[in-house]
Write a protein that holds these residues in place. Structure first.
Motif: not given
Lengths: 311, 337
Positions: A202-203, A206, A209, B94, B96, B98, B101-103, B164
């Motif tokens: 995911d990161y 991100f 993005s 955007m 996300f 979760d 896990t998005s960092l 985020v």
């Protein structure tokens, strides 16, 4: 962090003590003696054994060896004119370290690059090439690769010298490659798998993005994180370099530690074997310690667990 | 109001080993500045894929095969990756699902928030740092200056979602896509994050596309609601229209299956059957096999969008002038409660 390193150093001392004791004991059970020369008469052998104290009980011999160790003496060789073991090791260190370091550096750099390309271009030619190299590197022993290279590049094509020569950098190419193969294989495979996982995380999505370019995302976010587990396998890789070196040095006649170890085992040259064991374990344990410290520096999550609380 | 995003006939396919999945099969909607459009639907209805298509972040096996997405009148589906990079993070951002896990675990959060500022606004590190700390205060992270240098693992889930959010808002985008931003959070934290997003929207005048399957959240945030089923929008309207005068049988089912505090005696309502296979989408209305009001024509021909009001339309043959008039079963269900 200081405390952590101190504790680790203490463990190292314990490990070394155990290694020395166990190696010493095992050597006592080795058949034969250093004085196997057929020209020696039985009487001469008894005299020699007597002179070097080989008939003493094991505890006496052990105590003598350990007390010498504390005085910084590794004993003398039975075979090579009573040379000091520490001098012998010191003299051979440079060749071994040179070839070993070359193999480690070339191997990990090539391995990391190959792994990155394979991960970015999955199922491409490079990906398949990496898999093939990884399988070859892990399954074929370094000495087979070494001898094949000697035959093709050294004898058939005659473009590279077959034998190592200290003054000639070109002659180090083949032993380096032979040793580096397993390093390339392991790092490339690790790097690829780790990077593939991270690219799908995911990161990374991100980070993309936020408008970073593809290469910025790969370099800043993916590769750095993928390198962390690669650093951890530096430890096991040093082992494979050390064990690989014993045979590779032999076939390329590199006057190094590995070569000396093989000779000394063949000759039952006890103190040389012990000294080499000590040096190899020291090398390995230091690499493991450095890797653990490095690991904490790269990965902030470990840093906390390791005791260096930066909050 | 000024339309900042127009999506027309968007189609997205994914190539898989089992065949080509038609994940999004013709989606139309638009978004005005400062408004919140919620896209609801069950898993696999194509809502996340729609949002990723808008960001140009489809997985490598997916591609836009039809339709258009226009941002401020500019077509973005045909944009080159280089051009798109200027848009991402600066105009469209955007959040996300979760936050755990998005960092990036190995990069300080300050660095992660300031990344897009340095990229798009060409700020120096020092300027970016000041703005980042300001932004962290805006998303209500306490001790921003101290926490700037910390790593993600030193924050809770709710705090990470704030980080985020701050990173997404770093360049004051016009559109913020929130892909289930509260699904992974505790209910109490959910409310905080939603309030935060709503207040930031007011302050910064952002158009928000809020993707979720949680109708409770929708009621709380959305100005308009689009209901997606099997890769299509089946009903779209203002939140009031969709909640109080739903017209599509699927929307009825969705609303009916929302548990309420008062009906403890009944069993939980659910829509029978399962969503269709999008490798071979069914002929006619994709929802027909699960629809107890389905008519012959539902199995033969796909219903067009019927206009109910200026803002409200739904794709069901029940709205055709020849169709029998059916009372929404919701009324009946509500009475039973």
């Amino acid at each position: 962090m200081k405390k952590y390193i101190l504790v680790r150093l203490l463990y190292m001392v314990i490990a070394i003590a155990l290694i020395v004791s166990i190696t010493f004991l095992l050597l006592q059970f080795m058949p034969g003696s250093p004085f196997n020369d057929l020209q020696l008469t039985p009487e001469q052998r008894v005299l020699l054994d007597e002179k070097y104290g080989l008939n003493d009980p094991i505890p006496v011999k052990y105590a003598r060896y350990v007390s010498n160790l504390f005085h910084g003496e590794l004993g003398t060789s039975f075979i090579f004119n009573n040379q000091d073991v520490s001098d012998m090791i010191a003299a051979r260190m440079s060749s071994s370290v040179r070839v070993g370091l070359q193999a480690l550096v070339c191997g990990s750099v090539i391995g990391v690059l190959l792994g990155i390309v394979a991960a970015l271009k999955r199922n491409s030619f490079w990906d398949h090439l990496t898999t093939i190299i990884a399988v070859i590197g892990v399954s074929i022993p370094a000495f087979v690769i070494g001898s094949l290279m000697q035959y093709y590049f050294g004898v058939k094509m005659a473009i590279l010298p077959v034998i190592y020569d200290k003054g000639n950098a070109v002659s180090t190419i083949m032993p380096t490659i032979a040793l580096a193969f397993s390093v390339i294989a392991t790092t490339a495979k690790y790097m690829r798998n780790e990077l593939v996982d991270i690219i799908n995380s995911d990161y990374i999505l991100f980070a993309r993005s936020k408008g970073l370019t593809g290469s910025e995302v790969i370099i800043k976010h993916a590769v750095r994180n993928a390198l962390i587990p690669v650093v951890t396998i530096l430890g096991p890789m040093t082992i494979s370099l050390i064990t690989g070196s014993t045979v590779v040095e032999r076939i390329f006649s590199v006057p190094g530690l590995g070569n000396l170890l093989v000779t000394s085992i063949q000759n039952n040259d006890y103190f040389v074997i012990l000294g080499e064991g000590l040096v190899f374990s020291l090398m390995f344990l230091s690499v493991v310690l450095v890797v653990d410290i490095l690991y904490g520096l790269i990965d902030p999550r470990i840093r906390l667990a390791g005791g260096n609380h930066n909050e | 109001m000024e339309k900042i995003l127009e999506v027309k006939g968007l189609k997205v396919n994914f190539k898989t080993q089992g065949g080509t999945v038609q994940a999004v099969r013709g989606v139309d909607f638009d978004l005005c500045a400062g408004e919140t459009l919620a896209i609801v639907g069950e898993s696999g209805s194509g809502k996340s894929v729609t949002s990723k298509a808008m960001m140009g972040l489809l997985a490598s096996n997916g591609s836009i095969v039809g339709g258009s997405i226009r941002y401020n009148g500019k077509e973005i589906t045909t944009m080159k990756e280089k051009e798109f990079e200027h848009l991402r993070g600066r105009d469209i951002a955007m959040i996300f699902q979760d936050p755990m896990t998005s960092l990036n675990p190995c990069m300080t959060i300050g660095h992660q928030i300031s990344e897009s500022m340095i990229k798009h606004q060409k700020l120096s590190r020092k300027q970016a740092r000041e703005q980042t700390i300001e932004l962290m205060r805006l998303v209500e992270i306490k001790d921003a200056e101290k926490r700037y240098k910390q790593y993600p693992h030193q924050f809770s889930g709710g705090m990470r979602q704030r980080i985020v959010t701050a990173a997404a808002l770093a360049c004051h985008p016009k559109i913020l896509i929130c892909d289930e931003p509260t699904t992974a959070l505790d209910v109490t934290i959910q409310a905080q994050i939603i309030d935060l997003i709503k207040s930031l929207q007011k302050k910064l005048d952002i158009g928000i596309i809020f993707i979720t399957h949680d109708l409770g959240v929708v009621a709380n945030v959305a100005d308009r609601v689009a209901v997606m089923y099997a890769g299509k929008i089946v009903e779209i309207g203002t939140a009031d229209e969709v909640f109080y005068q739903p017209a599509h049988p699927y929307t009825w089912g969705l609303l009916a299956s929302m548990p309420s505090m008062s009906d403890s005696k009944d069993e939980l309502w659910s829509i029978p059957g399962s969503p269709p296979d999008l490798i071979n989408p069914p002929k006619g209305d994709a929802f027909a096999p699960r629809n107890r009001f389905a008519m012959q024509i539902d199995f033969e021909e796909e219903p067009p969008m019927f206009r109910i009001s200026d803002t409200h339309s739904a794709a069901t043959w029940l709205l055709h002038e020849y169709a029998p008039k059916i009372q929404s079963p919701l009324a009946e269900l509500r009475q039973r409660r």
